[in-house]
Design a protein around this motif. Sequence first.
Motif, mmCIF file in Angstrom:
data_model
loop_
_atom_site.group_PDB
_atom_site.id
_atom_site.type_symbol
_atom_site.label_atom_id
_atom_site.label_comp_id
_atom_site.label_asym_id
_atom_site.label_seq_id
_atom_site.Cartn_x
_atom_site.Cartn_y
_atom_site.Cartn_z
ATOM 1 N N PHE A 194 -56.679 -47.178 45.568
ATOM 2 C CA PHE A 194 -55.515 -47.143 46.453
ATOM 3 C C PHE A 194 -54.688 -45.887 46.200
ATOM 4 O O PHE A 194 -54.297 -45.189 47.136
ATOM 5 C CB PHE A 194 -54.672 -48.410 46.242
ATOM 6 C CG PHE A 194 -53.448 -48.481 47.106
ATOM 7 C CD1 PHE A 194 -53.558 -48.677 48.476
ATOM 8 C CD2 PHE A 194 -52.182 -48.364 46.553
ATOM 9 C CE1 PHE A 194 -52.437 -48.749 49.278
ATOM 10 C CE2 PHE A 194 -51.055 -48.439 47.341
ATOM 11 C CZ PHE A 194 -51.185 -48.633 48.709
ATOM 12 N N GLU A 195 -54.407 -45.579 44.932
ATOM 13 C CA GLU A 195 -53.624 -44.391 44.593
ATOM 14 C C GLU A 195 -54.311 -43.122 45.080
ATOM 15 O O GLU A 195 -53.659 -42.207 45.594
ATOM 16 C CB GLU A 195 -53.393 -44.331 43.078
ATOM 17 C CG GLU A 195 -52.415 -45.369 42.581
ATOM 18 C CD GLU A 195 -52.249 -45.362 41.078
ATOM 19 O OE1 GLU A 195 -51.188 -45.848 40.608
ATOM 20 O OE2 GLU A 195 -53.155 -44.876 40.354
ATOM 21 N N LYS A 196 -55.616 -43.068 44.938
ATOM 22 C CA LYS A 196 -56.373 -41.899 45.412
ATOM 23 C C LYS A 196 -56.248 -41.763 46.928
ATOM 24 O O LYS A 196 -56.051 -40.667 47.452
ATOM 25 C CB LYS A 196 -57.842 -42.023 44.994
ATOM 26 C CG LYS A 196 -58.677 -40.828 45.355
ATOM 27 C CD LYS A 196 -60.099 -40.988 44.861
ATOM 28 C CE LYS A 196 -60.926 -39.777 45.278
ATOM 29 N NZ LYS A 196 -62.326 -39.914 44.887
ATOM 30 N N ALA A 197 -56.326 -42.877 47.627
ATOM 31 C CA ALA A 197 -56.259 -42.859 49.097
ATOM 32 C C ALA A 197 -54.886 -42.437 49.607
ATOM 33 O O ALA A 197 -54.784 -41.749 50.625
ATOM 34 C CB ALA A 197 -56.637 -44.230 49.657
ATOM 35 N N ILE A 198 -53.811 -42.843 48.894
ATOM 36 C CA ILE A 198 -52.466 -42.535 49.401
ATOM 37 C C ILE A 198 -51.852 -41.304 48.746
ATOM 38 O O ILE A 198 -50.804 -40.829 49.180
ATOM 39 C CB ILE A 198 -51.504 -43.742 49.231
ATOM 40 C CG1 ILE A 198 -51.251 -44.063 47.760
ATOM 41 C CG2 ILE A 198 -52.031 -44.946 50.004
ATOM 42 C CD1 ILE A 198 -50.133 -45.062 47.527
ATOM 43 N N GLY A 199 -52.477 -40.815 47.666
ATOM 44 C CA GLY A 199 -51.955 -39.624 47.005
ATOM 45 C C GLY A 199 -50.654 -39.868 46.254
ATOM 46 O O GLY A 199 -49.857 -38.951 46.046
ATOM 47 N N ARG A 200 -50.423 -41.064 45.853
ATOM 48 C CA ARG A 200 -49.201 -41.444 45.132
ATOM 49 C C ARG A 200 -49.558 -42.449 44.043
ATOM 50 O O ARG A 200 -50.566 -43.142 44.117
ATOM 51 C CB ARG A 200 -48.184 -42.115 46.054
ATOM 52 C CG ARG A 200 -47.732 -41.286 47.230
ATOM 53 C CD ARG A 200 -46.412 -40.594 46.884
ATOM 54 N NE ARG A 200 -45.805 -39.967 48.028
ATOM 55 C CZ ARG A 200 -45.991 -38.706 48.364
ATOM 56 N NH1 ARG A 200 -46.796 -37.954 47.672
ATOM 57 N NH2 ARG A 200 -45.374 -38.194 49.404
ATOM 58 N N SER A 201 -48.663 -42.584 43.057
ATOM 59 C CA SER A 201 -48.836 -43.591 42.017
ATOM 60 C C SER A 201 -48.184 -44.901 42.436
ATOM 61 O O SER A 201 -47.212 -44.905 43.183
ATOM 62 C CB SER A 201 -48.193 -43.116 40.712
ATOM 63 O OG SER A 201 -48.853 -41.973 40.238
ATOM 64 N N VAL A 202 -48.722 -45.987 41.942
ATOM 65 C CA VAL A 202 -48.186 -47.318 42.199
ATOM 66 C C VAL A 202 -47.146 -47.643 41.134
ATOM 67 O O VAL A 202 -47.348 -47.345 39.953
ATOM 68 C CB VAL A 202 -49.327 -48.361 42.170
ATOM 69 C CG1 VAL A 202 -48.783 -49.767 42.187
ATOM 70 C CG2 VAL A 202 -50.264 -48.139 43.341
ATOM 71 N N LEU A 203 -46.041 -48.225 41.543
ATOM 72 C CA LEU A 203 -45.007 -48.683 40.607
ATOM 73 C C LEU A 203 -45.083 -50.197 40.470
ATOM 74 O O LEU A 203 -45.217 -50.896 41.462
ATOM 75 C CB LEU A 203 -43.610 -48.307 41.111
ATOM 76 C CG LEU A 203 -43.275 -46.837 41.203
ATOM 77 C CD1 LEU A 203 -41.919 -46.656 41.873
ATOM 78 C CD2 LEU A 203 -43.285 -46.206 39.831
ATOM 79 N N GLY A 204 -44.965 -50.679 39.267
ATOM 80 C CA GLY A 204 -44.862 -52.124 39.057
ATOM 81 C C GLY A 204 -46.207 -52.816 38.921
ATOM 82 O O GLY A 204 -46.537 -53.309 37.876
ATOM 83 N N ASN A 205 -46.949 -52.883 39.984
ATOM 84 C CA ASN A 205 -48.230 -53.590 40.061
ATOM 85 C C ASN A 205 -48.169 -54.972 39.408
ATOM 86 O O ASN A 205 -48.974 -55.325 38.557
ATOM 87 C CB ASN A 205 -49.380 -52.781 39.466
ATOM 88 C CG ASN A 205 -50.724 -53.454 39.737
ATOM 89 O OD1 ASN A 205 -50.875 -54.206 40.689
ATOM 90 N ND2 ASN A 205 -51.698 -53.195 38.887
ATOM 91 N N ARG A 206 -47.197 -55.746 39.808
ATOM 92 C CA ARG A 206 -47.085 -57.135 39.382
ATOM 93 C C ARG A 206 -46.127 -57.842 40.319
ATOM 94 O O ARG A 206 -45.254 -57.212 40.906
ATOM 95 C CB ARG A 206 -46.618 -57.258 37.947
ATOM 96 C CG ARG A 206 -45.239 -56.729 37.721
ATOM 97 C CD ARG A 206 -44.831 -56.884 36.266
ATOM 98 N NE ARG A 206 -43.512 -56.341 36.062
ATOM 99 C CZ ARG A 206 -42.389 -56.952 36.381
ATOM 100 N NH1 ARG A 206 -42.407 -58.129 36.941
ATOM 101 N NH2 ARG A 206 -41.234 -56.390 36.157
ATOM 102 N N PRO A 207 -46.274 -59.145 40.467
ATOM 103 C CA PRO A 207 -45.341 -59.868 41.318
ATOM 104 C C PRO A 207 -43.960 -59.928 40.669
ATOM 105 O O PRO A 207 -43.848 -60.136 39.460
ATOM 106 C CB PRO A 207 -45.932 -61.269 41.430
ATOM 107 C CG PRO A 207 -47.188 -61.282 40.641
ATOM 108 C CD PRO A 207 -47.337 -59.978 39.946
ATOM 109 N N ALA A 208 -42.950 -59.716 41.463
ATOM 110 C CA ALA A 208 -41.563 -59.812 41.000
ATOM 111 C C ALA A 208 -40.663 -59.904 42.210
ATOM 112 O O ALA A 208 -41.019 -59.456 43.299
ATOM 113 C CB ALA A 208 -41.197 -58.594 40.157
ATOM 114 N N SER A 209 -39.502 -60.475 42.025
ATOM 115 C CA SER A 209 -38.532 -60.506 43.130
ATOM 116 C C SER A 209 -38.076 -59.080 43.401
ATOM 117 O O SER A 209 -38.081 -58.228 42.500
ATOM 118 C CB SER A 209 -37.338 -61.387 42.783
ATOM 119 O OG SER A 209 -36.467 -60.714 41.903
#
Length: 134
Positions: A110-125
């Motif tokens: 996913f990060e490669k496809a969007i060219g950005r890093s993911v933040l969090g990667n966990r369920p949270a409010s």
Amino acid sequence: MKRAIIIVLDGCGAGVAPDAPDFDDHDDPSTLRHVWDAVGGFNAPNLARIGYLAAGGIGDAPEGRYARLQPMSLGGKDSVTGHWEMMGIQVDDPFPTYPHGFPDHLVDQFEKAIGRSVLGNRPASGTQIIDELG
């Protein structure tokens, strides 16, 4: 009836439901009320008029009537279950979720496809993850 229009305010809960303890919701889950309190109130005359604010415990009762629906599905607490239920489909088995975040191989793709890093990667409010990550 030939047509109906349904507007969903997803992620804008109006208060605790009877099954809250089943999902460890012990902190007065009410997105609407928490936003109201955080900003010192807001002007939403149409939502007030149709009873949405009153359903969330805010303001006076409207001139008309309102109700709060309760979940019937045993499937889980997620938007898809709620949306399906609003359309008359009861969910008896939870949809697969990722309580510890998506798998690394999927996040990497996913990060490669969007060219950005993911933040969090966990369920949270939403408010919790903003507090933690800014």
